[in-house]
Design a protein around this motif. Sequence first.
Motif, PDB file in Angstrom:
ATOM      1  N   ALA A  89       0.815  -1.224   0.000  1.00  0.00           N
ATOM      2  CA  ALA A  89       0.000   0.000   0.000  1.00  0.00           C
ATOM      3  C   ALA A  89       0.842   1.265   0.000  1.00  0.00           C
ATOM      4  O   ALA A  89       0.301   2.370  -0.123  1.00  0.00           O
ATOM      5  CB  ALA A  89      -0.927   0.002   1.219  1.00  0.00           C
ATOM      6  N   GLN A  90       2.152   1.107   0.160  1.00  0.00           N
ATOM      7  CA  GLN A  90       3.091   2.224   0.151  1.00  0.00           C
ATOM      8  C   GLN A  90       2.794   3.248   1.246  1.00  0.00           C
ATOM      9  O   GLN A  90       2.808   4.452   1.021  1.00  0.00           O
ATOM     10  CB  GLN A  90       3.120   2.893  -1.226  1.00  0.00           C
ATOM     11  CG  GLN A  90       3.596   1.955  -2.327  1.00  0.00           C
ATOM     12  CD  GLN A  90       3.699   2.625  -3.685  1.00  0.00           C
ATOM     13  OE1 GLN A  90       3.288   3.765  -3.873  1.00  0.00           O
ATOM     14  NE2 GLN A  90       4.262   1.913  -4.645  1.00  0.00           N
ATOM     15  N   VAL A  91       2.557   2.704   2.458  1.00  0.00           N
ATOM     16  CA  VAL A  91       2.353   3.588   3.605  1.00  0.00           C
ATOM     17  C   VAL A  91       3.458   3.391   4.644  1.00  0.00           C
ATOM     18  O   VAL A  91       3.313   3.795   5.795  1.00  0.00           O
ATOM     19  CB  VAL A  91       0.965   3.366   4.242  1.00  0.00           C
ATOM     20  CG1 VAL A  91      -0.142   3.808   3.298  1.00  0.00           C
ATOM     21  CG2 VAL A  91       0.766   1.904   4.669  1.00  0.00           C
ATOM     22  N   THR A  92       4.575   2.784   4.230  1.00  0.00           N
ATOM     23  CA  THR A  92       5.696   2.556   5.137  1.00  0.00           C
ATOM     24  C   THR A  92       6.839   3.525   4.834  1.00  0.00           C
ATOM     25  O   THR A  92       6.920   4.102   3.750  1.00  0.00           O
ATOM     26  CB  THR A  92       6.206   1.112   5.019  1.00  0.00           C
ATOM     27  OG1 THR A  92       6.526   0.830   3.647  1.00  0.00           O
ATOM     28  CG2 THR A  92       5.151   0.132   5.505  1.00  0.00           C
ATOM     29  N   ASP A  93       7.745   3.658   5.822  1.00  0.00           N
ATOM     30  CA  ASP A  93       8.900   4.535   5.658  1.00  0.00           C
ATOM     31  C   ASP A  93      10.136   3.713   5.297  1.00  0.00           C
ATOM     32  O   ASP A  93      10.048   2.501   5.047  1.00  0.00           O
ATOM     33  CB  ASP A  93       9.133   5.365   6.922  1.00  0.00           C
ATOM     34  CG  ASP A  93       9.365   4.506   8.166  1.00  0.00           C
ATOM     35  OD1 ASP A  93       9.698   3.303   8.015  1.00  0.00           O
ATOM     36  OD2 ASP A  93       9.227   5.033   9.289  1.00  0.00           O
ATOM     37  N   ASP A  94      11.293   4.357   5.282  1.00  0.00           N
ATOM     38  CA  ASP A  94      12.528   3.674   4.887  1.00  0.00           C
ATOM     39  C   ASP A  94      12.929   2.572   5.872  1.00  0.00           C
ATOM     40  O   ASP A  94      13.711   1.692   5.522  1.00  0.00           O
ATOM     41  CB  ASP A  94      13.667   4.690   4.765  1.00  0.00           C
ATOM     42  CG  ASP A  94      13.479   5.637   3.588  1.00  0.00           C
ATOM     43  OD1 ASP A  94      12.682   5.296   2.687  1.00  0.00           O
ATOM     44  OD2 ASP A  94      14.112   6.704   3.580  1.00  0.00           O
ATOM     45  N   ASN A  95      12.405   2.617   7.078  1.00  0.00           N
ATOM     46  CA  ASN A  95      12.704   1.590   8.070  1.00  0.00           C
ATOM     47  C   ASN A  95      11.756   0.396   7.989  1.00  0.00           C
ATOM     48  O   ASN A  95      11.925  -0.578   8.727  1.00  0.00           O
ATOM     49  CB  ASN A  95      12.654   2.184   9.477  1.00  0.00           C
ATOM     50  CG  ASN A  95      13.740   3.217   9.710  1.00  0.00           C
ATOM     51  OD1 ASN A  95      14.887   3.017   9.314  1.00  0.00           O
ATOM     52  ND2 ASN A  95      13.379   4.337  10.326  1.00  0.00           N
ATOM     53  N   GLY A  96      10.749   0.489   7.140  1.00  0.00           N
ATOM     54  CA  GLY A  96       9.834  -0.625   6.952  1.00  0.00           C
ATOM     55  C   GLY A  96       8.582  -0.583   7.803  1.00  0.00           C
ATOM     56  O   GLY A  96       7.747  -1.495   7.737  1.00  0.00           O
ATOM     57  N   TRP A  97       8.399   0.460   8.611  1.00  0.00           N
ATOM     58  CA  TRP A  97       7.215   0.604   9.450  1.00  0.00           C
ATOM     59  C   TRP A  97       6.329   1.721   8.930  1.00  0.00           C
ATOM     60  O   TRP A  97       6.784   2.580   8.161  1.00  0.00           O
ATOM     61  CB  TRP A  97       7.620   0.881  10.899  1.00  0.00           C
ATOM     62  CG  TRP A  97       8.542  -0.142  11.471  1.00  0.00           C
ATOM     63  CD1 TRP A  97       9.899  -0.028  11.657  1.00  0.00           C
ATOM     64  CD2 TRP A  97       8.212  -1.466  11.908  1.00  0.00           C
ATOM     65  NE1 TRP A  97      10.416  -1.180  12.188  1.00  0.00           N
ATOM     66  CE2 TRP A  97       9.409  -2.093  12.352  1.00  0.00           C
ATOM     67  CE3 TRP A  97       7.018  -2.189  11.971  1.00  0.00           C
ATOM     68  CZ2 TRP A  97       9.439  -3.388  12.857  1.00  0.00           C
ATOM     69  CZ3 TRP A  97       7.049  -3.482  12.472  1.00  0.00           C
ATOM     70  CH2 TRP A  97       8.254  -4.066  12.912  1.00  0.00           C
TER      71      TRP A  97
END
Length: 421
Positions: free
Chosen positions: A289-297
């Motif tokens: 859904a592409q709602v995560t950041d570069d850290n994966g959360w």
Amino acid sequence: MSLNRRLFIGTAAAMTAGLAAPWVRAQTKPRVVVIGGGPGGGTVARYLAKDAGDALDITLVEANPIYTTCFFSNLYIGGFWDFENLQHGYDKIAAGGVTVINDMAMGVDRAAKTVTLAGGQVLPYDRLVLSPGIDFKDGSVPGWSADQHAEIMPHAYKAGPQTQLLKKQVEEMREGGLFCMVAPPNPYRCPPGPYERISMVAHVLKTRNPTAKILVLDPKDKYSKQALFEEGWQKHYSGMVEWLGPDMGGGVVEVRPDTMEVVVDGEVTKVDVCNVIPGQMAGKIAQIAQVTDDNGWAPVMPDSMKSKLDENVFVLGDASAQGDMPKSGFAANSQAKIVAMTIRGELTGSKVFPAKYTNTCWSLIAPEDGVKVGASYEPTPEKIASVTSFVSNTGEDAALRKATYEESLGWYAGITTDIFG
């Protein structure tokens, strides 16, 4: 009133009183799709159906028809809990007015506001709730991958067959063998979980295989309830457990599943059972859904658990990056009530109260030796922040520890009723 009702049903009633205000709807009811049927998603779906009446069209998507709780799965490994007690169905949630679909969500089109399932069904939504739990970061433990090696060196950090496999391996260890755990880096699901698991494995080995040893390889220099666990290991399992932090090589670990070896700072050690708990990130659908950041959360708004990247999407539980709350079943259940209240307010006009969150994590160290840690939380502009906290003390008497364990049993009964009905 019983503990479970005090903790969950009574608290929820106070929060939600008067929220289901009358609402004149258009031709089509607002549609809410919830992905993930655990403590977060299951609670959201059930509370929306319970408190919004017939005002919303609610669909819960969960791949598994029977949900197995990861919390309390360590007690199953230790022989204190039956596997069937960890398992819960969705019949009562469905009977409460939720459409339950047992399928895997494979795609999210945030522009079109649709979810695509593995079976081909496309679900439109007005609000989307993502509570997918965790997935594992490839390469976080050199030599190990979930796809290739979990049946040899299990993670058992998604409850179900992996939990049963690890229990079987522990019980079948050779006499005097070595159990090894590769602990995860921060952040990860259930911070006390790996160390409660060590306690439960030690309990089994003390009973069945008392000359066996346990080696914990940890990339962290400290962990939740550390003083309590170390005190308990010394008291109940003296000489059995060795913990190596990063300054002793615990952060430089490679595993070799084919030969059942671990390499610690260049030194090779043969092991009999190896529980690899890798680095973690938000469940896959949050990535899709592409709602995560570069850290994966998935970063969220502290007062609502609404995605910072899409006002129509909520992310809660283990998958969210929200601040101080741990990734626990209790935390997800607490967050879910705020999500349900917020969605009702947005879609039905019912009143929304200021967000408040709570969490407690219980751990069993030995028979009737229970400890706990917890806090209450409030949103700030930056994050969900801890405002008060508590933790069991070292040196507590046996009666208090027994009462703490019994309290945890009441909690489990309460939270599973609150989630699944």
